[in-house]
Design a protein around this motif. Structure first.
Motif, PDB file in Angstrom:
ATOM      1  N   GLY A  33      -0.448 -22.724 -29.106  1.00 58.86           N
ATOM      2  CA  GLY A  33      -0.410 -22.635 -30.562  1.00 58.86           C
ATOM      3  C   GLY A  33      -1.711 -23.007 -31.236  1.00 58.86           C
ATOM      4  N   LEU A  34      -2.813 -23.009 -30.468  1.00 54.95           N
ATOM      5  CA  LEU A  34      -4.118 -23.350 -31.034  1.00 54.95           C
ATOM      6  C   LEU A  34      -4.779 -22.106 -31.630  1.00 54.95           C
ATOM      7  CD1 LEU A  34      -5.473 -25.655 -28.167  1.00 54.95           C
ATOM      8  CD2 LEU A  34      -4.361 -26.347 -30.299  1.00 54.95           C
ATOM      9  N   PRO A  35      -5.584 -22.247 -32.675  1.00 58.52           N
ATOM     10  CA  PRO A  35      -6.228 -21.087 -33.306  1.00 58.52           C
ATOM     11  C   PRO A  35      -7.326 -20.494 -32.422  1.00 58.52           C
ATOM     12  CG  PRO A  35      -7.014 -23.114 -34.318  1.00 58.52           C
ATOM     13  CD  PRO A  35      -5.905 -23.506 -33.387  1.00 58.52           C
ATOM     14  N   TYR A  36      -7.668 -19.218 -32.706  1.00 52.45           N
ATOM     15  CA  TYR A  36      -8.737 -18.519 -31.981  1.00 52.45           C
ATOM     16  C   TYR A  36     -10.084 -18.851 -32.609  1.00 52.45           C
ATOM     17  CZ  TYR A  36     -11.617 -14.705 -30.231  1.00 52.45           C
ATOM     18  OH  TYR A  36     -12.632 -13.980 -29.642  1.00 52.45           O
ATOM     19  N   PRO A  37     -11.158 -19.036 -31.817  1.00 51.11           N
ATOM     20  CA  PRO A  37     -11.157 -19.072 -30.356  1.00 51.11           C
ATOM     21  C   PRO A  37     -10.748 -20.455 -29.841  1.00 51.11           C
ATOM     22  CG  PRO A  37     -13.399 -19.260 -31.180  1.00 51.11           C
ATOM     23  CD  PRO A  37     -12.508 -19.109 -32.389  1.00 51.11           C
ATOM     24  N   GLY A  38      -9.815 -20.471 -28.914  1.00 48.60           N
ATOM     25  CA  GLY A  38      -9.205 -21.729 -28.488  1.00 48.60           C
ATOM     26  C   GLY A  38      -9.888 -22.433 -27.343  1.00 48.60           C
ATOM     27  N   GLY A  39     -10.773 -21.723 -26.621  1.00 44.37           N
ATOM     28  CA  GLY A  39     -11.455 -22.336 -25.479  1.00 44.37           C
ATOM     29  C   GLY A  39     -12.163 -23.640 -25.816  1.00 44.37           C
ATOM     30  N   PRO A  40     -12.995 -23.641 -26.885  1.00 41.79           N
ATOM     31  CA  PRO A  40     -13.677 -24.891 -27.262  1.00 41.79           C
ATOM     32  C   PRO A  40     -12.706 -26.012 -27.638  1.00 41.79           C
ATOM     33  CG  PRO A  40     -14.753 -22.996 -28.283  1.00 41.79           C
ATOM     34  CD  PRO A  40     -13.482 -22.495 -27.671  1.00 41.79           C
ATOM     35  N   LEU A  41     -11.527 -25.654 -28.183  1.00 41.88           N
ATOM     36  CA  LEU A  41     -10.536 -26.675 -28.549  1.00 41.88           C
ATOM     37  C   LEU A  41      -9.915 -27.305 -27.308  1.00 41.88           C
ATOM     38  CD1 LEU A  41      -8.750 -24.921 -31.561  1.00 41.88           C
ATOM     39  CD2 LEU A  41     -10.312 -26.869 -31.648  1.00 41.88           C
ATOM     40  N   ILE A  42      -9.640 -26.479 -26.280  1.00 37.45           N
ATOM     41  CA  ILE A  42      -9.131 -27.035 -25.019  1.00 37.45           C
ATOM     42  C   ILE A  42     -10.145 -28.025 -24.456  1.00 37.45           C
ATOM     43  CG2 ILE A  42      -8.683 -26.473 -22.579  1.00 37.45           C
ATOM     44  CD1 ILE A  42      -7.076 -24.132 -23.411  1.00 37.45           C
ATOM     45  N   ASP A  43     -11.413 -27.654 -24.496  1.00 39.46           N
ATOM     46  CA  ASP A  43     -12.482 -28.528 -24.008  1.00 39.46           C
ATOM     47  C   ASP A  43     -12.480 -29.847 -24.783  1.00 39.46           C
ATOM     48  OD1 ASP A  43     -14.764 -29.431 -22.669  1.00 39.46           O
ATOM     49  OD2 ASP A  43     -16.131 -28.395 -24.023  1.00 39.46           O
ATOM     50  N   GLU A  44     -12.315 -29.758 -26.093  1.00 44.48           N
ATOM     51  CA  GLU A  44     -12.349 -30.954 -26.952  1.00 44.48           C
ATOM     52  C   GLU A  44     -11.149 -31.865 -26.673  1.00 44.48           C
ATOM     53  OE1 GLU A  44     -14.123 -33.485 -29.370  1.00 44.48           O
ATOM     54  OE2 GLU A  44     -14.996 -31.555 -28.828  1.00 44.48           O
ATOM     55  N   TYR A  45      -9.945 -31.276 -26.635  1.00 48.35           N
ATOM     56  CA  TYR A  45      -8.737 -32.076 -26.414  1.00 48.35           C
ATOM     57  C   TYR A  45      -8.665 -32.627 -24.993  1.00 48.35           C
ATOM     58  CZ  TYR A  45      -7.132 -30.041 -30.848  1.00 48.35           C
ATOM     59  OH  TYR A  45      -7.023 -29.669 -32.162  1.00 48.35           O
ATOM     60  N   ALA A  46      -9.264 -31.897 -24.049  1.00 45.96           N
ATOM     61  CA  ALA A  46      -9.229 -32.322 -22.641  1.00 45.96           C
ATOM     62  C   ALA A  46      -9.909 -33.670 -22.445  1.00 45.96           C
ATOM     63  CB  ALA A  46      -9.883 -31.264 -21.754  1.00 45.96           C
ATOM     64  N   LYS A  47     -10.886 -33.966 -23.289  1.00 43.39           N
ATOM     65  CA  LYS A  47     -11.628 -35.231 -23.166  1.00 43.39           C
ATOM     66  C   LYS A  47     -10.712 -36.436 -23.369  1.00 43.39           C
ATOM     67  CE  LYS A  47     -15.839 -33.079 -24.966  1.00 43.39           C
ATOM     68  NZ  LYS A  47     -16.726 -32.957 -26.145  1.00 43.39           N
ATOM     69  N   LYS A  48      -9.600 -36.239 -24.089  1.00 44.04           N
ATOM     70  CA  LYS A  48      -8.691 -37.354 -24.403  1.00 44.04           C
ATOM     71  C   LYS A  48      -7.457 -37.365 -23.500  1.00 44.04           C
ATOM     72  CE  LYS A  48     -10.051 -36.742 -29.240  1.00 44.04           C
ATOM     73  NZ  LYS A  48      -9.589 -36.240 -30.555  1.00 44.04           N
ATOM     74  N   GLY A  49      -7.384 -36.420 -22.547  1.00 41.84           N
ATOM     75  CA  GLY A  49      -6.183 -36.307 -21.721  1.00 41.84           C
ATOM     76  C   GLY A  49      -6.394 -36.664 -20.264  1.00 41.84           C
ATOM     77  N   ASN A  50      -5.293 -36.650 -19.522  1.00 43.44           N
ATOM     78  CA  ASN A  50      -5.294 -36.928 -18.086  1.00 43.44           C
ATOM     79  C   ASN A  50      -5.309 -35.606 -17.321  1.00 43.44           C
ATOM     80  OD1 ASN A  50      -4.834 -37.671 -15.443  1.00 43.44           O
ATOM     81  ND2 ASN A  50      -2.740 -38.427 -15.796  1.00 43.44           N
ATOM     82  N   PRO A  51      -6.395 -35.286 -16.603  1.00 47.00           N
ATOM     83  CA  PRO A  51      -6.489 -33.992 -15.908  1.00 47.00           C
ATOM     84  C   PRO A  51      -5.501 -33.822 -14.754  1.00 47.00           C
ATOM     85  CG  PRO A  51      -8.341 -35.412 -15.329  1.00 47.00           C
ATOM     86  CD  PRO A  51      -7.607 -36.102 -16.436  1.00 47.00           C
ATOM     87  N   LYS A  52      -4.899 -34.935 -14.324  1.00 49.14           N
ATOM     88  CA  LYS A  52      -3.942 -34.866 -13.206  1.00 49.14           C
ATOM     89  C   LYS A  52      -2.485 -34.949 -13.702  1.00 49.14           C
ATOM     90  CE  LYS A  52      -7.287 -35.048 -10.057  1.00 49.14           C
ATOM     91  NZ  LYS A  52      -7.510 -36.199  -9.191  1.00 49.14           N
ATOM     92  N   ALA A  53      -2.306 -34.900 -15.023  1.00 54.42           N
ATOM     93  CA  ALA A  53      -0.955 -35.062 -15.587  1.00 54.42           C
ATOM     94  C   ALA A  53      -0.012 -33.946 -15.145  1.00 54.42           C
ATOM     95  CB  ALA A  53      -1.027 -35.107 -17.116  1.00 54.42           C
ATOM     96  N   PHE A  54      -0.510 -32.722 -15.130  1.00 59.32           N
ATOM     97  CA  PHE A  54       0.298 -31.559 -14.735  1.00 59.32           C
ATOM     98  C   PHE A  54      -0.479 -30.730 -13.719  1.00 59.32           C
ATOM     99  CE2 PHE A  54       1.173 -32.532 -19.249  1.00 59.32           C
ATOM    100  CZ  PHE A  54       2.482 -32.989 -19.120  1.00 59.32           C
ATOM    101  N   VAL A  55       0.233 -30.189 -12.750  1.00 56.62           N
ATOM    102  CA  VAL A  55      -0.420 -29.420 -11.690  1.00 56.62           C
ATOM    103  C   VAL A  55      -0.133 -27.932 -11.860  1.00 56.62           C
ATOM    104  CG1 VAL A  55      -0.594 -29.038  -9.203  1.00 56.62           C
ATOM    105  CG2 VAL A  55      -0.262 -31.365 -10.087  1.00 56.62           C
ATOM    106  N   PHE A  56      -1.194 -27.134 -11.921  1.00 55.50           N
ATOM    107  CA  PHE A  56      -1.068 -25.677 -11.995  1.00 55.50           C
ATOM    108  C   PHE A  56      -1.631 -25.072 -10.711  1.00 55.50           C
ATOM    109  CE2 PHE A  56      -1.540 -27.039 -16.479  1.00 55.50           C
ATOM    110  CZ  PHE A  56      -0.301 -26.614 -16.941  1.00 55.50           C
ATOM    111  N   PRO A  57      -1.018 -23.990 -10.221  1.00 55.48           N
ATOM    112  CA  PRO A  57      -1.468 -23.397  -8.946  1.00 55.48           C
ATOM    113  C   PRO A  57      -2.829 -22.707  -9.069  1.00 55.48           C
ATOM    114  CG  PRO A  57       0.208 -22.008  -9.966  1.00 55.48           C
ATOM    115  CD  PRO A  57       0.124 -23.246 -10.802  1.00 55.48           C
TER     116      PRO A  57
END
Length: 340
Positions: free
Chosen positions: A180-204
């Motif tokens: 549900g993030l606005p376009y372009p969303g790539g930079p927003l994922i990068d920004e929010y990722a800094k505050k999250g746990n990269p191992k919280a969820f596992v994707f194949p």
């Protein structure tokens, strides 16, 4: 060549950024970019709207580039332009303008491959690290491309691996759209990722042979994951946004780094250069910097302004082609698909 000072006007119009730059040899005098914001309301680039916006932007952008560089049209040695790859309507605007202006001024025309330009951006003269020496490995990562390239010299490049479906930039933007993030969303994922746990969820991670990439399966798995979690908790994305972004980014970066490690192992080349819009991602930049210590690589990361689409990178290819007197004819046409 007229003199030791060769002034190249460069034009870039492959997607939704209209850009013009002026270079004196390998030094950038100006680099003007007009970004189109109209696509944000549609969640992606609309080709027809992009080409119309280029028509509106190209004259003022070129005028501004010349003014900022303090260069008159009569001083120009040649005009370089993006021939492809890209959106045909957008490319036509830049190609037509470059051809007309070169014809009117009676100066050479130089066609440039957009993907080669992303790699050659490392050769723009600056006050930071020197350019990579040949041979080196380049990874071009953008909204439309994901490639690993063996660069033997300025004009001898071999694609070792590329995406079989979607590009990495599209994987970022589509994942952001699912959240549900606005376009372009790539930079927003990068920004929010800094505050999250990269191992919280596992994707194949997709299993793809050799040095090729695939991101369509990852996007599907993220879609199903979000649908499943929201069924149990409608506020799941809102409550876990930072962790989801961090986990998505971690998975994508693992895919890129795994392929780079394989490329280094295969070629025995430890000089790595990146280019393209996703090269602005803070995660990939830090992972590459860490690889210098952990893996003994020498990594080359362009300035932010030379990562996304810009005319300065077109101009540096134009300069090297100008030195070789490698000029295009007035019969040249834009190419939406243009193999490196």
């Amino acid at each position: 060549m007229k003199s030791q000072e060769n002034f190249i006007l460069a034009i870039e119009s492959s997607c939704d950024d209209t850009s013009a730059a002026v270079l004196c040899n390998d030094t950038v005098l100006s680099n003007v970019v007009a970004t189109q914001h109209i696509h944000e309301q549609y969640g992606g680039v609309v080709p027809e709207l992009a080409s119309r916006a280029h028509q509106q932007n190209i004259v003022p952008v070129v005028h501004q580039a010349l003014a900022k560089a303090n260069i008159a049209k009569k001083q120009l040695s040649a005009i370089a332009f993006t021939r492809g790859p890209g959106l045909m309507g957008s490319l036509l605007v830049g190609t037509s303008f470059a051809k007309s202006m070169a014809l009117g001024l009676g100066i050479p025309l130089i066609e440039v491959n957009h993907m080669q330009a992303h790699i050659m951006a490392h050769f723009i003269k600056g006050d930071e690290q020197p350019p990579p020496s040949f041979p080196f490995l380049a990874m071009t990562i953008s909204g439309g491309h994901t490639q690993i390239i063996l660069v033997k010299d300025h004009f001898n490049m071999e694609v070792l691996g590329e995406t079989l479906d979607d590009a990495v930039g599209e994987a970022f933007d589509k994942s952001a759209k699912l959240l549900g993030l606005p376009y372009p969303g790539g930079p927003l994922i990068d920004e929010y990722a800094k505050k999250g746990n990269p191992k919280a969820f596992v994707f194949p991670k997709p299993k793809v042979e050799g040095l090729h990439f695939s991101f369509s399966g990852l996007k599907t798995s993220i879609l199903y994951f979000i649908q499943k979690q929201q069924k149990a908790n409608p506020d799941f994305v809102k409550e876990n946004l930072h962790d989801i972004c961090a986990s998505i980014q971690f998975t994508i970066l693992e895919i890129l780094m795994d392929k780079l490690k394989l490329a280094v192992k295969t070629t025995k080349i430890k000089q790595i250069a990146i280019g393209g819009g996703v090269a602005a991602n803070s995660g990939i930049r830090s992972r590459l910097k860490a690889a210098e210590t952990d893996l003994g690589w020498t990594t080359y990361i362009p300035k932010f302004e030379y990562c996304t689409d810009n005319a300065a990178m077109i101009g540096i290819v134009g300069y090297y082609k100008y030195l070789q007197q490698d000029f295009a004819s007035q019969n040249i046409a834009a190419k939406a698909r243009y193999i490196l």
